[in-house]
Design an enzyme around this catalytic site. Sequence first.
Site, PDB file in Angstrom:
ATOM      1  N   CYS A  42       0.841  -1.198   0.000  1.00  9.21           N
ATOM      2  CA  CYS A  42       0.000   0.000   0.000  1.00  9.21           C
ATOM      3  C   CYS A  42       0.879   1.252   0.000  1.00  9.21           C
ATOM      4  CB  CYS A  42      -0.910   0.003   1.227  1.00  9.21           C
ATOM      5  SG  CYS A  42      -2.068   1.400   1.256  1.00  9.21           S
ATOM      6  N   ASP A  44       0.410   3.786   1.717  1.00  9.72           N
ATOM      7  CA  ASP A  44       0.362   4.381   3.056  1.00  9.72           C
ATOM      8  C   ASP A  44       1.774   4.702   3.589  1.00  9.72           C
ATOM      9  OD1 ASP A  44       0.162   4.568   6.012  1.00  9.72           O
ATOM     10  OD2 ASP A  44      -1.932   4.013   5.662  1.00  9.72           O
ATOM     11  N   ARG A  46       2.899   4.908   6.397  1.00  5.48           N
ATOM     12  CA  ARG A  46       3.318   4.142   7.581  1.00  5.48           C
ATOM     13  C   ARG A  46       3.808   2.745   7.240  1.00  5.48           C
ATOM     14  NH1 ARG A  46      -2.434   4.918  10.330  1.00  5.48           N
ATOM     15  NH2 ARG A  46      -2.899   4.406   8.160  1.00  5.48           N
ATOM     16  N   HIS A  98      -2.192  -4.011   4.999  1.00  2.83           N
ATOM     17  CA  HIS A  98      -1.957  -3.581   6.388  1.00  2.83           C
ATOM     18  C   HIS A  98      -3.278  -3.249   7.061  1.00  2.83           C
ATOM     19  CE1 HIS A  98      -2.509   0.868   5.897  1.00  2.83           C
ATOM     20  NE2 HIS A  98      -2.366   0.528   4.634  1.00  2.83           N
ATOM     21  N   CYS A 101      -5.951   0.186   7.026  1.00 10.74           N
ATOM     22  CA  CYS A 101      -5.785   0.725   5.668  1.00 10.74           C
ATOM     23  C   CYS A 101      -6.961   1.641   5.316  1.00 10.74           C
ATOM     24  CB  CYS A 101      -5.699  -0.432   4.667  1.00 10.74           C
ATOM     25  SG  CYS A 101      -5.433   0.120   2.959  1.00 10.74           S
TER      26      CYS A 101
END
Length: 217
Positions: A42, A44, A46, A98, A101
Amino acid sequence: MQTLKNLLDSNRIWAENIRTQNPNFFTDLAHQQMPEYLWIGCSDSRVPANQIVDLQPGEIFVHRNIANLVVHTDLNCLSVIQFAVEVLKVKHIIVCGHYGCGGIKAAMESKVHGLIDNWLRHIKDVYRYHQATIDAVENEQEKLKLLCERNVIEQVANVCHTTIAQRTWKAGKELSIHGWVYDIEDGILKDLGVCVTGLDQLSSTHLLKHYRAKDSI
Ligand code: CO
């Protein structure tokens, strides 16, 4: 003009630190990359691939998009997979979702998010395939976690169904497709145990006749 000086300064310090430990690090890497893994994860912020598995530049080839999707007609993702498998000769493809998400959460809502709603439709499809199982979970967070896992499993299947993976296995070459989920609350990766290593693990609906074993034609 803004120059993002803080990032450029950080970069110089980072490069200097690496050169201090290994003066040839960048010159060696400049000649070739030989990563063993392709990471499909992803976007993302993080979930940075290299850091999570503690790998250095040159050790993992990375493709990221919202909610780590492998869409059958996404030429960007397909090109990454083909290059990684056929040119770089990676032996492992890791699809990593994750928990927490935003893409998974947004897909479960009926709010308008804009253009991205068209991308999120692919996650809605995964929900539709597993709707009875997911709806049976009462806790909202657990429901999202389950969809996150089912989405990873679906994307692992999508990698396996590409002509690229099937051609590689038909040629007798080693290739393993893994499904993992990362927990942003504790930094730990979970292996979903759905590793696929050959054509015999594919469903007949997606197995291309040309790639079937002779005795199964
Ligand atoms: Co995400």
